[in-house]
Design a protein around this motif. Sequence first.
Motif, short mmCIF file in Angstrom:
data_model
loop_
_atom_site.label_atom_id
_atom_site.label_comp_id
_atom_site.label_asym_id
_atom_site.label_seq_id
_atom_site.Cartn_x
_atom_site.Cartn_y
_atom_site.Cartn_z
N ASN A 1 -0.46 4.36 0.49
CA ASN A 1 -1.26 5.49 0.93
C ASN A 1 -0.78 6.21 2.18
OD1 ASN A 1 -3.11 5.55 -1.13
ND2 ASN A 1 -4.18 3.79 -0.27
N MET A 2 -0.10 5.52 3.05
CA MET A 2 0.42 6.16 4.26
C MET A 2 -0.65 6.85 5.10
SD MET A 2 3.53 5.29 4.16
CE MET A 2 4.49 6.24 5.29
N CYS A 3 -1.76 6.17 5.33
CA CYS A 3 -2.71 6.67 6.33
C CYS A 3 -1.92 6.72 7.65
CB CYS A 3 -3.89 5.73 6.47
SG CYS A 3 -4.82 5.62 4.93
N VAL B 1 0.44 -0.92 7.82
CA VAL B 1 0.54 -1.76 6.61
C VAL B 1 1.61 -1.31 5.61
CG1 VAL B 1 -0.75 -2.45 4.52
CG2 VAL B 1 -1.76 -2.76 6.77
N PRO B 2 1.74 0.00 5.32
CA PRO B 2 2.79 0.37 4.37
C PRO B 2 4.18 -0.05 4.84
CG PRO B 2 1.27 2.18 4.68
CD PRO B 2 0.93 1.15 5.71
N CYS C 1 0.86 -1.19 0.00
CA CYS C 1 0.00 0.00 0.00
C CYS C 1 0.89 1.24 0.00
CB CYS C 1 -0.90 -0.01 1.24
SG CYS C 1 -2.04 1.38 1.22
N ARG D 1 -5.96 10.74 5.08
CA ARG D 1 -6.79 9.94 4.18
C ARG D 1 -6.94 10.60 2.80
NH1 ARG D 1 -7.94 4.75 4.56
NH2 ARG D 1 -10.08 5.00 3.87
N PHE E 1 -2.43 6.31 10.75
CA PHE E 1 -2.60 5.34 11.84
C PHE E 1 -2.10 3.95 11.47
CE2 PHE E 1 -6.53 5.84 9.37
CZ PHE E 1 -6.64 4.58 8.82
N CYS E 2 -1.74 3.74 10.20
CA CYS E 2 -1.67 2.37 9.69
C CYS E 2 -0.25 1.86 9.52
CB CYS E 2 -2.40 2.31 8.36
SG CYS E 2 -2.54 0.63 7.75
N HIS F 1 -11.03 2.35 -1.95
CA HIS F 1 -10.59 3.56 -1.24
C HIS F 1 -11.41 4.74 -1.73
CE1 HIS F 1 -8.24 6.65 0.62
NE2 HIS F 1 -7.37 5.79 1.08
N GLN G 1 -13.38 5.68 8.06
CA GLN G 1 -12.46 5.88 9.21
C GLN G 1 -12.95 6.98 10.15
OE1 GLN G 1 -10.65 3.41 9.23
NE2 GLN G 1 -9.81 2.94 7.23
N GLN H 1 -5.09 -4.00 -0.80
CA GLN H 1 -5.31 -2.97 0.23
C GLN H 1 -6.10 -1.81 -0.34
OE1 GLN H 1 -4.55 -3.66 3.20
NE2 GLN H 1 -3.06 -5.29 2.95
FE1 SF4 Z 1 -3.23 1.45 3.12
FE2 SF4 Z 1 -5.62 0.81 4.16
FE3 SF4 Z 1 -3.51 1.16 5.79
FE4 SF4 Z 1 -4.60 3.28 4.56
S1 SF4 Z 1 -5.63 1.94 6.08
S2 SF4 Z 1 -2.39 2.80 4.70
S3 SF4 Z 1 -5.26 2.37 2.60
S4 SF4 Z 1 -3.73 -0.43 4.24
#
Ligand code: SF4
Length: 500
Positions: free
Chosen positions: A187-189, A194-195, A185, A336, A191-192, A297, A324, A229
Amino acid sequence: MDLLIPDKVHDESRQGEALLLEPVVGKNNGRKLYIESYGCAMNFSDSEIVASILADSGFETTSDFNNADVVFINTCSIRENAEVRVRNRLKEFAGAKSKNPGMVVGVLGCMAERLKAKFLEEEKLVDVVVGPDAYRDLPNLIEQVDGGQRAVNVLLSREETYADISPVRLNSNGINAFVSIMRGCDNMCSFCVVPFTRGRERSRDAVSIVKECTDLFNQGYREVTLLGQNVDSYKWKKPHPASPQPSPKERELETSSEVLSSGEDLGEAPKTVNFANLLEMVALVNPELRVRFSTSHPKDITDEVLYTIAKYDNICNYIHLPVQSGNSRILELMNRTYDRDWYINRIDAIRRIIPECAISTDMITGFCTETDEEHNDSVSMMDYVKYDFAYMFKYSERPGTLAAKRYADDIPEVVKQARLAEIVAKQQQYSFYRMQARLGRVEKVLIEGFSKKSNNDYCGRSDQNAMVIFPVTEGYKPGQYANVLVERTTSATLIGKIVE
Ligand code: SF4
Ligand code: 5AD
């Protein structure tokens, strides 16, 4: 406690499920693999890839970790409680390893990536730590451990999509399958995590996706869920026979000017396939194959995708569109890249183009600095959309994320909890409201098997992803479609009977 209204993408009932396969004839190395998975559907799908790689090196699977030579746990880092669960499970594996010191214990997935070699020091029982892009290296890493070393590979890749590996799916119901269409991913939200755990976004070869879906259909599967994602940023360019795949940098610079049109042959010339095109290509595999996808998204979902969903009966009328927060200031802090009005505009577009579409969401309560008024904007967003389902979470600070670096996690636990309880109660009302709206209607249901409670009832899901329960009826089998008249509902289930 995080509260979830379950669906198939992060299915609470599957957390910790062990994967079991048939042995591959002629390849047996006499060793047994046990693998269990936590987290999102992507992790479960990855475990199928891992099992496929190790089956090729001769491993058989077992459903009992006490009998296993290699024990893997595929982990999730999204919230702190997901990690706590895995640590507790590792303690249970310690008992088995003390009886069988030759046992190899490995941590895979997001937690492996987040904690890297630190895991080997912290959790003394772990022998192997492998991140989500390094699964092809597993046979070598196991060999290293056999040779007396501990082994780590947490390299993230800009290319790896495991496109050529056919995942094994033997403990599925033979009807629904997850197909991974992209990884990572960008996107670099804020809070996340995942990236950081799954790396940069990359899209899988569209031809291999369509082939996998076609093979699944030919094996009797009747529903595929395309996973990523952020599926709306799917983009794949068919390489010209003479030219290599573009580098990720080149891919970023490209614009989507040349796009495949409906049903077009992939042909010789380079073409760019976007998510709407991919959906169409998969829908055209067979009208009897249902197509679902997750996650969309709000910043990227296009009208073109919505028109494609509307055009094909077999693309399900169901969109998971995480909001969110309903407040523009909080959305900005979350990075976001859309605001409340933009999100409402996307909801209005869905309602206009696909009036029957069910919509679900993810919502976080108690993000850094969220005031009561700002929380009320999330509540009023729920009133506006009247979501069919929602996954709702208290904000959980994750080390290394932008929010952890920039903002204080300053909302007291009791406030986060009270806000969560409020939206959970609200969602229950709206789930019930959406279910009630189906009373007296006939739903097309793909029969998945017997209901959990009784072998006299079948269960399956409607086009809009509602679980439907109805009596077993002569002439109908799992994997077939049935028209079910809805006679009663709960807030999570439709109950009815088959009509012709
Ligand atoms: Fe990526 Fe989803 Fe995490 Fe945002 S919330 S960084 S879109 S995985
Ligand atoms: N705290 C709480 N919820 C989170 N999510 C992701 N990161 C966090 C976090 N740090 C939720 C988001 C996302 C879903 C998969 O998990 O709502 O959409």
